[in-house]
Design an enzyme around this catalytic site. Structure first.
Site, PDB file in Angstrom:
ATOM      1  N   GLY A   1       0.779  -1.224  -0.116  1.00 28.24           N
ATOM      2  CA  GLY A   1      -0.490  -0.105   0.086  1.00 28.24           C
ATOM      3  C   GLY A   1       1.126   1.706  -0.155  1.00 28.24           C
TER       4      GLY A   1
ATOM      5  N   GLY B   1       2.792   3.894  -4.733  1.00 28.62           N
ATOM      6  CA  GLY B   1       2.734   4.322  -5.661  1.00 28.62           C
ATOM      7  C   GLY B   1       2.470   3.736  -6.534  1.00 28.62           C
ATOM      8  N   LYS B   2       1.348   2.356  -6.725  1.00 26.02           N
ATOM      9  CA  LYS B   2       0.845   1.580  -8.160  1.00 26.02           C
ATOM     10  C   LYS B   2       0.078   1.730  -8.556  1.00 26.02           C
ATOM     11  CE  LYS B   2      -1.111  -1.122  -4.824  1.00 26.02           C
ATOM     12  NZ  LYS B   2      -0.708  -0.371  -3.394  1.00 26.02           N
ATOM     13  N   THR B   3      -1.200   3.088  -8.281  1.00 26.88           N
ATOM     14  CA  THR B   3      -1.837   4.351  -8.386  1.00 26.88           C
ATOM     15  C   THR B   3      -1.578   5.157  -9.766  1.00 26.88           C
ATOM     16  OG1 THR B   3      -3.579   3.545  -6.759  1.00 26.88           O
ATOM     17  CG2 THR B   3      -4.516   5.797  -8.626  1.00 26.88           C
TER      18      THR B   3
ATOM     19  N   ASP C   1      -8.786  -1.995  -6.061  1.00 28.11           N
ATOM     20  CA  ASP C   1      -8.028  -1.699  -4.499  1.00 28.11           C
ATOM     21  C   ASP C   1      -9.381  -1.242  -4.345  1.00 28.11           C
ATOM     22  OD1 ASP C   1      -7.241  -1.146  -2.482  1.00 28.11           O
ATOM     23  OD2 ASP C   1      -5.699   0.233  -3.496  1.00 28.11           O
TER      24      ASP C   1
HETATM   25  N1  LIG Z   1       7.744   9.146  -7.594  1.00 26.43           N
HETATM   26  C1  LIG Z   1       6.775   9.951  -6.715  1.00 26.43           C
HETATM   27  N2  LIG Z   1       7.338  11.278  -6.653  1.00 26.43           N
HETATM   28  C2  LIG Z   1       6.375  11.814  -5.351  1.00 26.43           C
HETATM   29  N3  LIG Z   1       5.040  11.501  -5.117  1.00 26.43           N
HETATM   30  C3  LIG Z   1       4.690  10.023  -5.253  1.00 26.43           C
HETATM   31  C4  LIG Z   1       5.428   9.325  -6.342  1.00 26.43           C
HETATM   32  N4  LIG Z   1       4.857   8.462  -6.976  1.00 26.43           N
HETATM   33  C5  LIG Z   1       3.415   9.035  -6.166  1.00 26.43           C
HETATM   34  N5  LIG Z   1       3.458   9.635  -5.023  1.00 26.43           N
HETATM   35  C6  LIG Z   1       2.163   9.891  -4.446  1.00 26.43           C
HETATM   36  O1  LIG Z   1       2.256   8.801  -3.311  1.00 26.43           O
HETATM   37  C7  LIG Z   1       1.293   9.319  -2.852  1.00 26.43           C
HETATM   38  C8  LIG Z   1       0.607   7.554  -2.660  1.00 26.43           C
HETATM   39  O2  LIG Z   1       0.469   6.924  -4.850  1.00 26.43           O
HETATM   40  P1  LIG Z   1      -1.096   6.294  -5.606  1.00 26.43           P
HETATM   41  O3  LIG Z   1      -2.095   6.376  -4.901  1.00 26.43           O
HETATM   42  O4  LIG Z   1       0.189   6.314  -6.937  1.00 26.43           O
HETATM   43  O5  LIG Z   1       0.063   4.601  -4.096  1.00 26.43           O
HETATM   44  P2  LIG Z   1      -0.979   3.630  -4.261  1.00 26.43           P
HETATM   45  O6  LIG Z   1       0.653   2.672  -3.725  1.00 26.43           O
HETATM   46  O7  LIG Z   1      -2.059   3.324  -5.255  1.00 26.43           O
HETATM   47  O8  LIG Z   1      -1.762   3.487  -2.910  1.00 26.43           O
HETATM   48  P3  LIG Z   1      -2.769   2.564  -2.140  1.00 26.43           P
HETATM   49  O9  LIG Z   1      -2.284   1.746  -1.702  1.00 26.43           O
HETATM   50  O10 LIG Z   1      -3.114   3.303  -0.807  1.00 26.43           O
HETATM   51  O11 LIG Z   1      -3.686   2.883  -3.193  1.00 26.43           O
HETATM   52  C9  LIG Z   1       0.700  10.471  -4.162  1.00 26.43           C
HETATM   53  O12 LIG Z   1       0.273  11.746  -3.038  1.00 26.43           O
HETATM   54  C10 LIG Z   1       1.320  10.110  -4.931  1.00 26.43           C
HETATM   55  O13 LIG Z   1       0.906  11.744  -5.860  1.00 26.43           O
END
Ligand SMILES: Nc1ncnc2c1ncn2[C@@H]1O[C@H](COP(=O)(O)OP(=O)(O)OP(=O)(O)O)[C@@H](O)[C@H]1O
Length: 392
Positions: free
Chosen positions: A76, A79-81, A104
């Site tokens: 979680g 940054g997957k999304t 998700d």
């Molecule tokens: N490379 C990056 N640089 C800066 N911010 C990032 C980067 N990757 C992701 N983020 C930020 O981190 C946060 C979480 O990213 P994201 O929603 O893509 O993650 P996720 O793995 O999908 O989270 P979840 O499991 O909660 O759905 C967001 O605010 C996103 O903008």
């Protein structure tokens, strides 16, 4: 809308653009040094060389009009999304009618695209060159519907409900086996079953036939592993049900021969079960077909994330799900300032990266580094910018 005109509209976004440009510049220089001969940085950070794994191969991902599925998954918040949404934008901007699906339960596609994509139906994403649609599968809503129907109609509504998910045959058989009470409570794995039923729709329904790229933003690891193994589980369960039915059928065959109609019904039910089993087999094969499907692991450069990804990778391999790429997201560029925190953090990240490149499970994957950018990645323009840095 062209990105430049978008960014030149407001001062705020202009600042964002210039920030992103700066980040790109520093990351570019970082990746150049990262992939060249080993050298010692001013901060004595040991750098890792990854000459072959630096190849990302977006060309290979975008090539051909045959439909391809990409599932992005990992812990979680890594940054997957952002990675999934940026890949979907990139596919669409390269001419592929694309669908991005979130499995998700805690969706963040709407936040990532900065558009309202909720509602559990296909929603067009604005601001891309080719059609890009998003779908947030809404298990909570579906679970509520399940409970409501079950309570209202004493369990009988459950069959209609499962029908609407393409799993009606299963409900029918459970009902016949007098297991109806099991259907009154949402079974464990219902979320995954809903996602699977959507995958079945992608395979079978004309509504989805135009999409040549389908990108999945999956739930954190455990949920996703259940999703991937569910078709096998259901296939095995259906197999058991069929055996049980056959036993019951042979025990009562003498009786049944007196009632021709009952036998016909029995055969029809078995045919339906067999059909359902075939559909499950299709989904299972789809998850394992290396020509059409790929699971991309997303992690951040920490030892904990590396350990978990190693386990995820091993599980995927065990399930024979094709996995070829690993995105290490939020990699800090080398610090050009005196910021001690940045230097320590990067040193720590380099240690984790070193570990990743030596991990027996992860070492064979193509390593993609995505930089930590200094603003939140939101909206199509931000995703395009991020995607251009990641997917090369
Ligand atoms: N490379 C990056 N640089 C800066 N911010 C990032 C980067 N990757 C992701 N983020 C930020 O981190 C946060 C979480 O990213 P994201 O929603 O893509 O993650 P996720 O793995 O999908 O989270 P979840 O499991 O909660 O759905 C967001 O605010 C996103 O903008």
């Amino acid at each position: 809308m062209a990105m430049n005109s978008f960014f030149h509209k407001t001062t705020k976004t202009n600042t964002y653009f210039s920030l992103m440009k700066d980040t790109k510049r520093s990351f570019n220089s970082f990746s150049t040094s990262f992939n060249s001969k080993p050298f010692t940085s001013p901060y004595q950070v040991r750098l890792v060389t990854t000459p072959t794994k630096a190849f990302v191969g977006f060309d290979e991902m975008v090539r051909g009009t045959q439909r391809k599925y990409f599932m992005l998954g990992g812990k979680g918040g890594v940054g997957k999304t952002s990675c999934a949404a940026s890949l979907a934008v990139k596919f669409a901007n390269h001419g592929h009618p694309t669908l991005v699906v979130s499995t998700d339960p805690a969706h963040s596609l709407s936040d990532s695209f900065d558009q309202d994509l909720t509602g559990g139906a296909l929603v067009p994403v604005q601001g891309v060159d080719s059609p890009l649609y998003a779908l947030e599968i809404n298990p909570e809503k579906t679970r509520e519907e399940f409970r409501a129907r079950s309570q209202l109609q004493g369990g009988r509504g459950v069959k209609d409900f499962m029908d609407s998910m393409g799993l009606g045959m299963l409900a029918e058989q459970l009902g016949e086996l007098k297991l109806g009470e099991l259907l009154d409570t949402p079974p464990p794995g219902l979320d995954e079953a809903i996602a699977i039923s959507k995958v079945m729709q992608f395979l079978e329904s004309k509504d989805y036939s135009s999409f040549s790229r389908i990108v999945f933003d999956t739930a954190p690891t455990g949920h996703t592993l259940r999703l991937l193994s569910l078709p096998d589980f259901l296939d095995a369960s259906i197999g058991k049900m069929m055996k049980l039915k056959k036993k019951i059928a042979s025990a009562t065959s003498a009786l049944k021969s007196m009632f021709n109609k009952a036998e016909t019904q029995e055969n029809a039910a078995s045919d339906k079960l067999e059909q359902l089993r075939e559909r499950m087999a299709k989904v299972r094969d789809l998850f394992r077909d290396s020509a059409t499907t790929e699971f991309i692991i997303v992690i951040i450069p920490t030892v904990m994330a590396a350990n978990e990804s190693s386990r995820l990778c091993a599980s995927l391999k065990k399930e024979t799900v094709p996995v070829r790429r690993l995105i290490v997201n939020q990699v800090l560029p080398p610090s050009t300032s005196d910021c001690k925190f940045c230097v320590m953090r990067r040193k720590d990240q380099m240690r984790a990266l070193d570990m990743i490149t030596k991990d027996p499970e992860l070492a064979s994957l193509k390593l993609i580094q995505a930089p930590l950018v200094d603003v939140e990645i939101r909206g199509v323009a931000g995703l395009k910018f991020f995607g251009d840095m990641v997917w090369k």
